[in-house]
Design an enzyme around this catalytic site. Structure first.
Site, PDB file in Angstrom:
ATOM      1  N   ARG A  36       0.831  -1.212   0.000  1.00 36.54           N
ATOM      2  CA  ARG A  36       0.000   0.000   0.000  1.00 36.54           C
ATOM      3  C   ARG A  36       0.867   1.264   0.000  1.00 36.54           C
ATOM      4  O   ARG A  36       0.528   2.244  -0.657  1.00 36.54           O
ATOM      5  CB  ARG A  36      -0.922   0.013   1.222  1.00 36.54           C
ATOM      6  CG  ARG A  36      -2.122  -0.889   1.108  1.00 36.54           C
ATOM      7  CD  ARG A  36      -3.208  -0.501   2.107  1.00 36.54           C
ATOM      8  NE  ARG A  36      -4.310  -1.457   2.069  1.00 36.54           N
ATOM      9  CZ  ARG A  36      -4.477  -2.436   2.933  1.00 36.54           C
ATOM     10  NH1 ARG A  36      -3.611  -2.596   3.916  1.00 36.54           N
ATOM     11  NH2 ARG A  36      -5.491  -3.262   2.838  1.00 36.54           N
ATOM     12  N   GLY A  37       1.943   1.244   0.753  1.00 37.61           N
ATOM     13  CA  GLY A  37       2.816   2.410   0.814  1.00 37.61           C
ATOM     14  C   GLY A  37       3.374   2.787  -0.543  1.00 37.61           C
ATOM     15  O   GLY A  37       3.394   3.960  -0.927  1.00 37.61           O
TER      16      GLY A  37
END
Length: 359
Positions: A292-293
């Site tokens: 996600r980052g």
């Protein structure tokens, strides 16, 4: 659609202008980028009480241009985009190429109260009516009202974890599904999820915090001159809100047009492969779980480039958003407060071979 700002003279409720808000640049940037690209995944705003969180979010919703909706539709369905229509309208549109009556309305801004039940949030199905009349009798909830708008949860860290899960699932998928006694209703629920809270009152679980696209930290302004300016602005607004908003009308129109242009430009923004690799290297060296980052940092950098009027992401774009996208994903001691972003910026400087920015 041309950018238009509702005239203060005709506004139903006068809202403090977004362009008049002093300071809190992190919060304002994160909110703007999520409006430009809602797939960033929302913003978690943590900070002191009385720092203008609610005021800023309402100001942003009021700033945005009006949207076209199907007249009378409870889900704010788009009149020509089937992906943004309710199931019934979508089926009718795809099978019969129907045209729907069009209305315009302000971007919805929905406040979710702390005591809200799951039925209030997701909507309810009238089982008795469904069984007796054979129709899917659905009472829309807050997620339906928030479709194509902003859903704001103040003190999200005090909200039941189950409800936070529901909100995050809907925000990520763009759909809300309600199932009762074998009956299922599904409707679009695409919104920018904004949560705010005070870290002194408790943190979100890391698993939930990680699912917010960006995390902005805000602090009480320390400079006496700025504090005086903020107090005077608020006093002027309260005394004569119409006069105050008129003074900022030109700036509001310009900013609104920048947002509209950025939304149009976003699809053509490119991010160099080498920069993408280094973004992922930063995430890896920060020991960020999952991807996600990486995804959010890529999206936010592109949204910032679009907002600045460019079609290519620069190193400076990444520098400005990397801490916002990663600081809340770092592993930390449970007794520590959330990382200020220094660790992220330090790793960024090492990976990209630049000097660490001054705090």
């Amino acid at each position: 659609m041309a950018a238009t700002v509702q005239s203060p003279a005709t506004a139903r409720r006068v809202v403090f202008p977004f362009t008049a808000i002093v300071g809190q640049e992190e919060m304002k940037l994160a909110l703007l980028l999520n409006v430009i690209d809602p797939f960033i995944g929302g913003v978690m705003i943590m900070g002191d009480r009385g720092t203008g969180k609610s005021t800023t979010i309402r100001a942003l919703a009021d700033l945005l241009p009006e949207i076209d909706v199907v007249a009378g539709d409870p889900f704010n369905s788009h009149p020509i985009d089937p992906d943004l229509m309710s199931e019934e309208l979508r089926q009718e549109f795809l099978t019969t190429h129907a045209t729907f009556p069009v209305a315009t309305k302000k971007v919805p801004m929905v406040d979710l109260p702390l005591g809200a039940t799951e039925d209030r949030v997701c909507g309810t199905i009238d089982i008795e009516k469904a069984l007796s009349e054979g129709v899917k009798a659905f009472e829309p909830g807050l997620l339906a009202k928030a479709n194509r708008g902003i859903l704001y949860v103040d003190e999200v860290n005090l909200l039941d974890d189950h409800l936070v899960d529901v909100l995050l699932d809907s925000a990520a998928s763009g759909w809300n599904t309600v199932e009762r006694e074998g009956i299922s209703i599904r409707h679009p629920a695409r919104f920018v999820l904004v949560g705010s809270g005070n870290p002194e009152e408790g943190e979100l679980r890391p698993q939930l915090l990680d699912r917010f696209g960006m995390h902005a930290e805000i602090r009480t302004v320390k400079e006496p001159e700025l504090r005086v300016q903020i107090v005077e602005q608020r006093s002027d607004f309260d005394l004569n809100p119409h006069k105050f908003t008129t003074e900022y009308q030109a700036e509001q129109v310009l900013l609104q047009q920048r947002i509209v242009d950025a939304q149009t430009r976003l699809a053509s923004v490119t991010l160099d492969y080498d920069l993408r690799v280094k973004i992922s290297q930063v995430c890896s060296e920060c020991d960020v779980d999952g991807l996600r980052g990486d995804i959010v940092t890529n999206r936010a950098a592109k949204a910032l480039a679009a907002f600045e009027g460019r079609t290519e992401v620069t190193l400076d774009d990444i520098r400005r958003i990397v801490a916002l996208c990663l600081r809340h994903r770092l592993r930390k001691d449970p007794l520590e407060s959330i990382d200020s972003g220094y660790k992220v910026n330090k790793v960024f400087a090492e990976v990209f071979g630049v000097e660490l920015a001054e705090k």
